[in-house]
Write an enzyme that holds these catalytic residues in place. Structure first.
Site, PDB file in Angstrom:
ATOM      1  N   LYS A   3      14.018  -3.701  52.451  1.00 52.70           N
ATOM      2  CA  LYS A   3      13.793  -2.445  53.181  1.00 52.70           C
ATOM      3  C   LYS A   3      12.895  -1.546  52.328  1.00 52.70           C
ATOM      4  CE  LYS A   3      15.236   1.590  53.384  1.00 52.70           C
ATOM      5  NZ  LYS A   3      13.993   2.316  53.737  1.00 52.70           N
ATOM      6  N   GLU A   8      10.578   4.114  54.166  1.00 57.26           N
ATOM      7  CA  GLU A   8      10.168   4.379  55.552  1.00 57.26           C
ATOM      8  C   GLU A   8       8.808   5.074  55.612  1.00 57.26           C
ATOM      9  OE1 GLU A   8      12.679   5.493  53.871  1.00 57.26           O
ATOM     10  OE2 GLU A   8      13.355   7.506  54.442  1.00 57.26           O
ATOM     11  N   GLY A  38      14.397   3.784  43.097  1.00 61.52           N
ATOM     12  CA  GLY A  38      14.238   5.070  43.766  1.00 61.52           C
ATOM     13  C   GLY A  38      14.862   6.164  42.928  1.00 61.52           C
ATOM     14  N   GLY A  39      15.260   7.231  43.585  1.00 61.86           N
ATOM     15  CA  GLY A  39      15.750   8.408  42.875  1.00 61.86           C
ATOM     16  C   GLY A  39      17.187   8.259  42.373  1.00 61.86           C
ATOM     17  N   THR A  92      19.993   8.897  45.040  1.00 64.61           N
ATOM     18  CA  THR A  92      20.161   7.760  45.961  1.00 64.61           C
ATOM     19  C   THR A  92      20.816   6.600  45.226  1.00 64.61           C
ATOM     20  OG1 THR A  92      18.053   8.463  46.916  1.00 64.61           O
ATOM     21  CG2 THR A  92      18.976   6.416  47.734  1.00 64.61           C
ATOM     22  N   GLY A  93      20.442   6.408  43.966  1.00 64.13           N
ATOM     23  CA  GLY A  93      21.050   5.331  43.168  1.00 64.13           C
ATOM     24  C   GLY A  93      22.557   5.498  43.059  1.00 64.13           C
ATOM     25  N   GLU A 124      13.552  15.908  37.375  1.00 61.20           N
ATOM     26  CA  GLU A 124      12.287  15.239  37.675  1.00 61.20           C
ATOM     27  C   GLU A 124      11.603  15.990  38.822  1.00 61.20           C
ATOM     28  OE1 GLU A 124      12.856  11.513  39.746  1.00 61.20           O
ATOM     29  OE2 GLU A 124      11.355  10.506  38.531  1.00 61.20           O
TER      30      GLU A 124
HETATM   31  P1  NAD Z   1      14.491   7.682  47.285  1.00 58.00           P
HETATM   32  O1  NAD Z   1      15.668   7.454  46.417  1.00 58.00           O
HETATM   33  O2  NAD Z   1      14.457   8.877  48.153  1.00 58.00           O
HETATM   34  O3  NAD Z   1      14.253   6.432  48.255  1.00 58.00           O
HETATM   35  C1  NAD Z   1      14.098   5.123  47.767  1.00 58.00           C
HETATM   36  C2  NAD Z   1      14.543   4.150  48.839  1.00 58.00           C
HETATM   37  O4  NAD Z   1      15.930   4.332  49.081  1.00 58.00           O
HETATM   38  C3  NAD Z   1      13.829   4.319  50.182  1.00 58.00           C
HETATM   39  O5  NAD Z   1      13.577   3.053  50.732  1.00 58.00           O
HETATM   40  C4  NAD Z   1      14.875   5.063  50.999  1.00 58.00           C
HETATM   41  O6  NAD Z   1      14.748   4.855  52.383  1.00 58.00           O
HETATM   42  C5  NAD Z   1      16.158   4.437  50.468  1.00 58.00           C
HETATM   43  N1  NAD Z   1      17.369   5.242  50.687  1.00 58.00           N
HETATM   44  C6  NAD Z   1      17.480   6.584  50.736  1.00 58.00           C
HETATM   45  N2  NAD Z   1      18.763   6.927  50.967  1.00 58.00           N
HETATM   46  C7  NAD Z   1      19.473   5.791  51.035  1.00 58.00           C
HETATM   47  C8  NAD Z   1      20.859   5.488  51.269  1.00 58.00           C
HETATM   48  N3  NAD Z   1      21.766   6.453  51.465  1.00 58.00           N
HETATM   49  N4  NAD Z   1      21.240   4.197  51.282  1.00 58.00           N
HETATM   50  C9  NAD Z   1      20.339   3.213  51.068  1.00 58.00           C
HETATM   51  N5  NAD Z   1      19.023   3.431  50.876  1.00 58.00           N
HETATM   52  C10 NAD Z   1      18.596   4.709  50.858  1.00 58.00           C
HETATM   53  O7  NAD Z   1      13.240   7.639  46.306  1.00 58.00           O
HETATM   54  P2  NAD Z   1      11.722   7.883  46.657  1.00 58.00           P
HETATM   55  O8  NAD Z   1      11.526   9.324  46.931  1.00 58.00           O
HETATM   56  O9  NAD Z   1      11.282   6.886  47.662  1.00 58.00           O
HETATM   57  O10 NAD Z   1      11.036   7.469  45.266  1.00 58.00           O
HETATM   58  C11 NAD Z   1      10.919   8.359  44.206  1.00 58.00           C
HETATM   59  C12 NAD Z   1      11.956   8.055  43.146  1.00 58.00           C
HETATM   60  O11 NAD Z   1      11.886   6.699  42.757  1.00 58.00           O
HETATM   61  C13 NAD Z   1      11.711   8.859  41.882  1.00 58.00           C
HETATM   62  O12 NAD Z   1      12.939   9.372  41.418  1.00 58.00           O
HETATM   63  C14 NAD Z   1      11.157   7.824  40.913  1.00 58.00           C
HETATM   64  O13 NAD Z   1      11.352   8.148  39.555  1.00 58.00           O
HETATM   65  C15 NAD Z   1      11.890   6.592  41.332  1.00 58.00           C
HETATM   66  N6  NAD Z   1      11.200   5.370  40.890  1.00 58.00           N
HETATM   67  C16 NAD Z   1      11.715   4.648  39.854  1.00 58.00           C
HETATM   68  C17 NAD Z   1      11.037   3.508  39.399  1.00 58.00           C
HETATM   69  C18 NAD Z   1      11.554   2.682  38.249  1.00 58.00           C
HETATM   70  O14 NAD Z   1      11.015   1.616  37.999  1.00 58.00           O
HETATM   71  N7  NAD Z   1      12.569   3.125  37.529  1.00 58.00           N
HETATM   72  C19 NAD Z   1       9.850   3.130  40.026  1.00 58.00           C
HETATM   73  C20 NAD Z   1       9.349   3.896  41.071  1.00 58.00           C
HETATM   74  C21 NAD Z   1      10.041   5.012  41.512  1.00 58.00           C
END
Ligand code: NAD
Length: 497
Positions: free
Chosen positions: A180, A183, A233-234, A237-238, A390
């Site tokens: 996934k 979006e 991701g963030g 969310t993690g 961040e």
């Molecule tokens: P995000 O956490 O908002 O979203 C990432 C993904 O998670 C998307 O596909 C989103 O749809 C999904 N998501 C959101 N809520 C969810 C839920 N409740 N359950 C399951 N999936 C869900 O992050 P973003 O805004 O897309 O990306 C930016 C973040 O990613 C920044 O914090 C950045 O530092 C981090 N990032 C980390 C790395 C790394 O290698 N450590 C690399 C790139 C980006």
């Protein structure tokens, strides 16, 4: 081309392109000028559950999991060749979705093809080891086996590169998966599924669902038939994904955010330090997880270094992905732009000194895009909001230090631990500092280079790296990648003159 198909049959489940079960679609608009670039299917929970079921069947069937690792490696090499062949199409789609400069998308495509090539060559080279039993009457071996069904959730900043880092090793290992992507940036994931099919990936092994995280991504984290959820991701969310995964005690891999220190000692080469400080934070408008967002500068160098960074930041040319003169582009969305604006306002309110930027660029060319000026916040205080959170935008914060211990203490004073850098003319000091930084990647006299063969994983709340449990002392060790540039010099990514 599936992503331009009016029927929006852009979900790939069990070897077939499908529309969403409920018929929903989502429009993707360019962050640079708001034009419509794609209409894609918006999956529901039911679609995600179908995809998980397909991946489960394809794994439990056993044929894929027990297929020759060499054959899976060959498949990955074919994918790499397709990515090279279709580079222009992929790069254009990536730039349309992200607003990223075309040349950067082209660089990313090179990295993505290299990633598939690397894992293609790795497949089958290390299937385990023989363990000495101390007796001729028994044999003992450790063998590596696929985890099973992998749920993969990825962000929008390097859309296909983040996907590649998950999909390529999973295929090499014999896993099946449901992907996934963000979006906001689905187009290159769609193209990748087409490439995987052309390369011969069997039906059900790789599945694609598109849609909102809370709706579709959460299924991958919760579902009992998913064995591993791999998320980039963030941080927030993690945490949610960890909690969703807990009841089924599935394996969880997290690559999260960073607030990455860039330490500059007074004995560093001045031009090199200025140049990399700019690239570290303003590349892709700061939307890089490993961006050097915290400049930590030795007191006696502070004024000269910050003055020059400000001077050059004001000369950075902003524009759309296909503008020849642009050196950096827009933020991904209106929502993200608001987040960056709020971050700067709050930082200034708590005492940060705004040296440049702090707003949107003026002019017709920027009217319909999510642009934000390169921004420098000076004299920020340790422990403040500005250095703790961040921004994920083009915002550099500046802190001062006096000596080596001070620099290390300040750089480690964060709950993140993704990456960092140290600039100095003293190689011994560079090694001492690199060893003491609690960050997963440390660059010496450089910023940003990554190697697919080196670990990429965060310390502390930046994640649980992909090296977890692999050899060595497993989860009792962190793997740090230290990369030292032995011939540092300015790169002139931003012309600045
Ligand atoms: P995000 O956490 O908002 O979203 C990432 C993904 O998670 C998307 O596909 C989103 O749809 C999904 N998501 C959101 N809520 C969810 C839920 N409740 N359950 C399951 N999936 C869900 O992050 P973003 O805004 O897309 O990306 C930016 C973040 O990613 C920044 O914090 C950045 O530092 C981090 N990032 C980390 C790395 C790394 O290698 N450590 C690399 C790139 C980006």
């Amino acid at each position: 081309m599936p992503h331009a198909d009016n029927s929006a049959a852009t979900l790939f489940i069990d070897g077939e392109w499908r529309t969403a079960a409920g018929g929903d679609t989502r429009q993707i608009h360019s962050p640079a000028d708001g034009t419509l670039v794609a209409t894609v299917a918006e999956a529901s929970r039911a679609d995600a559950e179908h995809a998980v079921a397909a991946a489960r069947r394809a794994f439990d069937d056993g044929a894929w999991a027990s297929s020759s690792a060499w054959d899976r490696g060959d498949l990955l090499l074919r994918v790499s060749d397709i990515l090279v062949r279709d580079k222009a199409e992929f790069a254009r789609a990536e730039s349309l979705d992200t607003g990223k400069r075309l040349v950067e998308s082209e660089f990313d495509m090179d990295d993505i093809a290299a990633c598939f090539r690397y894992f293609g060559k790795l497949a089958g080279t290390d299937s385990g080891r023989v363990v000495d039993t101390g007796t001729p009457d028994a044999i003992s071996r450790v063998q590596y086996e696929p985890v099973g069904v992998c749920g993969m959730i990825t962000p929008w900043n390097f859309p296909l590169l983040q996907v590649a880092w998950k999909v390529a090793p999973a295929i090499a290992a014999g896993d099946t998966f449901v992907l996934k992507p963000s979006e906001l940036t689905p187009s290159t994931a769609i193209l990748l599924m087409r490439a995987l099919t052309e390369a011969g990936l069997p039906a059900g092994v790789g599945n694609l669902v598109l849609g909102a995280g809370a709706e579709v991504g959460s299924v991958l984290a919760e579902h009992p038939d998913v064995d591993l959820v791999s998320f980039t991701g963030g941080l927030h969310t993690g945490r949610t994904i960890s909690a969703l995964a807990a009841p089924t005690v599935k394996k969880v891999a997290l690559e999260l955010g960073g607030k990455n220190p860039n330490i500059v000692f007074a004995d560093a080469d001045f031009d090199t330090a200025v140049d990399f400080a700019l690239t570290a934070i303003f590349l892709h408008s700061g939307q890089v997880c490993s961006a050097g967002a915290r400049l930590i500068v030795q007191n006696e160098l502070h004024d000269a270094l910050v003055d020059e960074i400000v001077r050059r930041a004001e000369r950075i040319r902003i524009g759309g992905p296909f503008d020849d003169d642009a050196e950096t582009g827009p933020l991904i969305s209106a929502g993200h732009l608001r987040k960056v604006e709020d971050y700067v306002a709050r930082s200034v309110a708590e005492g940060a000194v705004l040296r440049t930027g702090g707003g949107r660029p003026e002019g017709e060319r920027y009217a319909d895009g999510h642009f934000y000026l390169p921004t420098v916040l000076d004299e920020v205080q340790q422990g403040s909001y500005a250095v703790s959170e961040e921004s994920f935008g083009p915002v550099l914060t500046v802190e001062r230090f006096t000596g080596e211990d001070d620099a290390v203490r300040i750089a480690n004073d964060t709950h993140y631990g993704l990456a960092g850098a140290v600039f100095t003319g003293d190689p011994a000091k560079a090694q001492r500092v690199a060893n003491r930084l609690r960050h997963g990647t440390v660059w010496v006299n450089d910023f940003h280079p990554y190697l697919p063969q080196a670990e990429w994983g965060g310390f502390k709340q930046s994640g649980i790296g992909r090296e977890l449990g692999r050899g060595g002392l497993g989860e009792y060790q962190e793997a740090k990648h230290v990369y030292q540039n032995l011939r540092p010099g300015p790169q002139h990514w931003f012309s600045g003159e």
